[in-house]
Design an enzyme around this catalytic site. Structure first.
Site, short mmCIF file in Angstrom:
data_model
loop_
_atom_site.label_atom_id
_atom_site.label_comp_id
_atom_site.label_asym_id
_atom_site.label_seq_id
_atom_site.Cartn_x
_atom_site.Cartn_y
_atom_site.Cartn_z
N ALA A 27 0.89 -1.12 0.02
CA ALA A 27 -0.04 -0.03 0.01
C ALA A 27 0.84 1.25 -0.01
O ALA A 27 0.64 2.27 0.84
CB ALA A 27 -1.08 -0.01 1.40
N ILE A 30 2.54 2.92 -5.49
CA ILE A 30 1.84 2.42 -6.61
C ILE A 30 0.62 1.58 -6.00
O ILE A 30 -0.52 1.71 -6.59
CB ILE A 30 2.75 1.20 -7.35
CG1 ILE A 30 3.98 1.79 -8.02
CG2 ILE A 30 1.76 0.49 -8.03
CD1 ILE A 30 4.78 0.90 -8.53
N GLY A 31 0.74 1.14 -4.92
CA GLY A 31 -0.38 0.55 -4.20
C GLY A 31 -1.53 1.15 -3.73
O GLY A 31 -2.61 1.07 -4.16
N ASN A 58 6.16 9.76 3.03
CA ASN A 58 5.31 9.02 2.04
C ASN A 58 4.26 10.13 1.72
O ASN A 58 3.63 9.88 0.57
CB ASN A 58 4.51 8.00 2.78
CG ASN A 58 5.60 6.90 3.40
OD1 ASN A 58 5.12 6.34 4.48
ND2 ASN A 58 6.54 6.51 2.76
N LEU A 59 3.98 11.16 2.54
CA LEU A 59 2.95 12.03 1.96
C LEU A 59 3.02 12.75 0.61
O LEU A 59 1.91 13.25 -0.05
CB LEU A 59 2.57 12.95 3.15
CG LEU A 59 2.64 12.33 4.58
CD1 LEU A 59 2.32 13.55 5.56
CD2 LEU A 59 1.43 11.26 4.50
N ARG A 61 3.64 11.44 -2.24
CA ARG A 61 3.24 10.69 -3.49
C ARG A 61 2.32 9.57 -2.94
O ARG A 61 1.54 9.13 -4.02
CB ARG A 61 4.32 9.90 -4.03
CG ARG A 61 5.08 9.04 -2.74
CD ARG A 61 6.68 8.73 -3.49
NE ARG A 61 6.91 7.50 -2.63
CZ ARG A 61 7.72 7.71 -1.45
NH1 ARG A 61 7.74 8.86 -0.83
NH2 ARG A 61 8.29 6.86 -0.84
N ASN A 120 10.60 -4.53 -2.11
CA ASN A 120 11.69 -5.69 -1.65
C ASN A 120 11.58 -6.87 -2.43
O ASN A 120 10.52 -7.50 -2.61
CB ASN A 120 11.63 -5.73 -0.21
CG ASN A 120 10.73 -6.51 0.46
OD1 ASN A 120 10.87 -7.76 0.52
ND2 ASN A 120 9.55 -5.91 0.82
N CYS A 175 38.42 -3.06 3.39
CA CYS A 175 39.74 -2.38 3.54
C CYS A 175 39.56 -0.95 2.98
O CYS A 175 39.85 -0.07 3.78
CB CYS A 175 40.85 -2.95 2.97
SG CYS A 175 40.74 -3.53 1.37
N CYS A 439 10.13 -22.07 -11.26
CA CYS A 439 9.17 -22.44 -12.13
C CYS A 439 9.28 -23.29 -13.41
O CYS A 439 8.24 -23.75 -14.03
CB CYS A 439 8.34 -21.24 -12.95
SG CYS A 439 9.33 -20.56 -14.55
#
Length: 610
Positions: A27, A30-31, A58-59, A61, A120, A175, A439
């Site tokens: 959500a 895109i959600g 978040n606000l 977009r 993710n 290193c 698959c």
């Protein structure tokens, strides 16, 4: 809603929409757009799953959320906001992880379509497998900046999310992080390691002290260090960074003098490092650049102003005290977790990264720029999210009409290509990879390892991190001998035994299954004497990523005088933005080979042993 307006959809599609059940996973940017499109189209039954809570960032977009919603469940608030558009829709919100045992194959089977809006890889892999097991079509979406993609995943008809190897992550030698940084990102990784050493989950692989095992360093430096630290008994007593900091009561001046003064002078004693490099400049607390200079005028946002070294030191002191207080307020043994949206944590990393950058003659950056790099943020564009979500719902309509041949992948380009296209569709569905280890009809993969060194515990890690399993069980093919069980206690007594000690040999085949994912794969063990950990190998491509390619700044190398731990560390989080799944050639068309689904990795920084 649209589906009820006469003449907009044909009768067949209207009826299909009215009888459909849709699952939306995620959500976020895109959600939110997908959910809005679904309810306005007239889809009557929707379930949405998201574990996250709403953050201020978040606000800009995720328009279903407002200031008063910060800290609340994304799934629940998205549901409430979407119902204001169409109260006749039945929306069920789950503030939960989709990987939870509660969402098994039978759960997925109740839906007509699953729509992914995740950020993710772990969750994407899991949903991919659940949809394959349930034989439910999955619409995968992703954006990165102005670019985006929508594609269909359908068992037996299209390639799945894991059909092609993912792009390797950017890696940095340990290193380099500890001794010879040359880019801002090196200093940022070091600063995040320092946060964990002082306040987070301690990990010896994230040591921030000079690396005396650096092959470029003068051997005398490390030898003298050991000699000076030796006790009468001949042992070397080492105190952890946190224990030392705690003894000083996290005194900012003492921390600063040690990290940015004493350690730098020790690095200078490694003369070989500076024969072809500009040496670093140690700093002292009382004589910092910019101390007597007036604050530079800046007309932009405060976070976009680059602090002076003196200002960084002041922020360092303030953030140390704030983080110490936070740590003390927690139960014994608890620790802080670095979060780019937590002010003190972000201030600490910004200040430390810039101070170290100044020492090594690296350009300083603003807090805004460092936040983008430290949090691996690719700017999320609201319009790109809206376009991709719209395309996703159009693909859902095609599926409901039975026009699966029209559900080809679509790429949203940042710029119009030479054919005048902003949306670049595939001509046909992309066929499954016949040798995919997920698959394919008979999935198979090889595990290259040294059977004399790899333990059963390491093998379990390889299955989880390499094959993305949640609860693997393994038996020896043809014998039925249980080697690894997901049931607690059944095979734990063998965890520290090597594979050779439990009777496994070169060429041995294991049948590995995950009941949570309804997934089984045949794993061939491949003896390689030089392999220090493990590596997955498939027939269709070059060897897949193993631990040397996938060590992250949240749990990887840098451990002195030790071999790398078997298996890769999984990033704590892949990205703040929705992930790009795009690969196009010079002409602007999706590249045919390798297939288009190569993902641009947005996970945390990667560190390797030298």
């Amino acid at each position: 809603m649209v589906a009820r307006v006469a003449g907009v959809f044909d009768e067949k599609l209207s009826e299909a929409i009215a009888n459909s059940k849709i699952l939306v996973v995620g959500a976020g940017g895109i959600g939110c757009e997908i959910l809005k499109n679904l309810v306005l189209t007239g889809f009557p039954y929707i379930e949405i799953i998201d574990l996250d809570t709403i953050d201020v960032s978040n606000l800009n977009r995720q328009f279903l959320f407002h200031k008063e919603h910060v800290g609340k469940s994304k799934a629940q608030v998205a549901k409430d906001s979407a119902l204001s558009f169409n109260p006749n829709v039945n929306i069920i919100a789950h503030h939960d992880s989709v990987i939870s045992n509660d969402y098994g194959v039978s759960y997925f089977k109740q839906f007509n379509i699953v729509m992914n809006a995740l950020d993710n890889r772990v969750a994407r892999n899991h949903v991919n497998r659940m949809c394959l097991a349930a034989n439910i079509p999955l619409i995968e979406t992703g954006t990165a900046g102005y670019a985006g993609q929508v594609e269909l995943i359908k068992k037996g008809l299209t390639q799945c999310y894991e059909c092609q190897p993912k792009a390797p992550q950017k890696s940095y030698p340990g290193c380099t992080i500890r001794n010879t940084p040359s880019e801002p990102i090196h200093c940022i990784v070091w600063a995040k390691h320092l946060f964990n050493q002082l306040f987070g989950e301690e990990d010896p692989d994230q040591d921030v002290s000079p690396d005396t095992a650096d092959p470029e360093a003068a051997g005398e430096a490390g030898a003298s260090a050991l000699t000076s630290e030796g006790t009468e008994a001949g042992n070397v007593e080492r105190k952890s960074t946190r224990a030392w900091a705690s003894d000083t009561n996290y005194d900012p001046e003492k921390l600063f003098s040690k990290l940015f003064g004493d350690d730098i002078r020790y690095l200078l004693s490694m003369e070989n490092l500076w024969k072809k490099r500009r040496p670093p400049t140690p700093l002292t607390w009382d004589n910092l650049p910019g101390k007597d200079s007036p604050t530079a005028q800046h007309t932009g946002l405060p976070d976009q102003r680059v602090w002076s070294v003196h200002e960084c030191a002041q922020v360092f002191a303030e953030s140390c005290k704030a983080l110490q207080a936070d740590l003390k307020s927690r139960p014994d043994g608890d620790h802080l977790v670095w979060d780019k949206d937590e002010k003190s944590a972000m201030d600490f990393v910004t200040a430390c990264a810039n101070i170290r950058a100044h020492i090594f003659n690296i350009p300083l950056n603003s807090r805004f720029e460092i936040k983008s790099m430290a949090g691996n943020i690719i700017p999320a564009i609201a319009t790109a999210n809206a376009i991709v979500a719209g395309l996703a719902v159009l693909r859902a309509q095609n599926l409901l009409k039975g026009e699966i041949e029209n559900c080809t992948s679509v790429y949203l380009r940042p710029k119009v290509n030479h054919r005048g296209q902003l949306f670049v569709p595939e001509k046909t569905l992309t066929a499954p990879n016949p040798k995919c280890y997920v698959c394919a009809p008979k999935p198979e993969v090889a595990l290259a390892c040294n059977l004399k060194q790899l333990t059963l515990k390491d093998l379990n890690t390889a299955f989880k991190d390499g094959l993305n399993m949640q609860a693997p069980d393994a038996t020896v093919e043809g014998k039925g001998l249980v080697v690894l069980s997901s049931e607690p206690g059944e095979t734990d007594h063998n965890n520290e035994k090597t594979l050779e000690e439990i009777g496994l040999n070169d060429g041995c085949a294991l049948l590995v299954d995950d009941f949570l994912q309804n997934y089984e794969v045949r794993v061939r063990l491949q003896q390689e004497d030089e392999e220090k950990s493990w590596r997955l190998v498939t027939d269709n491509d070059s060897p897949m990523l193993g631990p040397k390619e996938e060590k992250t700044a949240n749990g990887s190398n840098g451990k002195e005088n030790d071999e790398p731990k078997p298996g890769p560390s999984r990033p704590k989080d892949d990205s703040d933005s929705d992930m790009e799944i795009i690969d196009e050639d010079d002409n602007g068309e999706p590249a045919p080979k390798p297939p288009k689904r190569r993902k641009v990795e947005m996970s945390t920084e990667v560190v390797e042993l030298c």
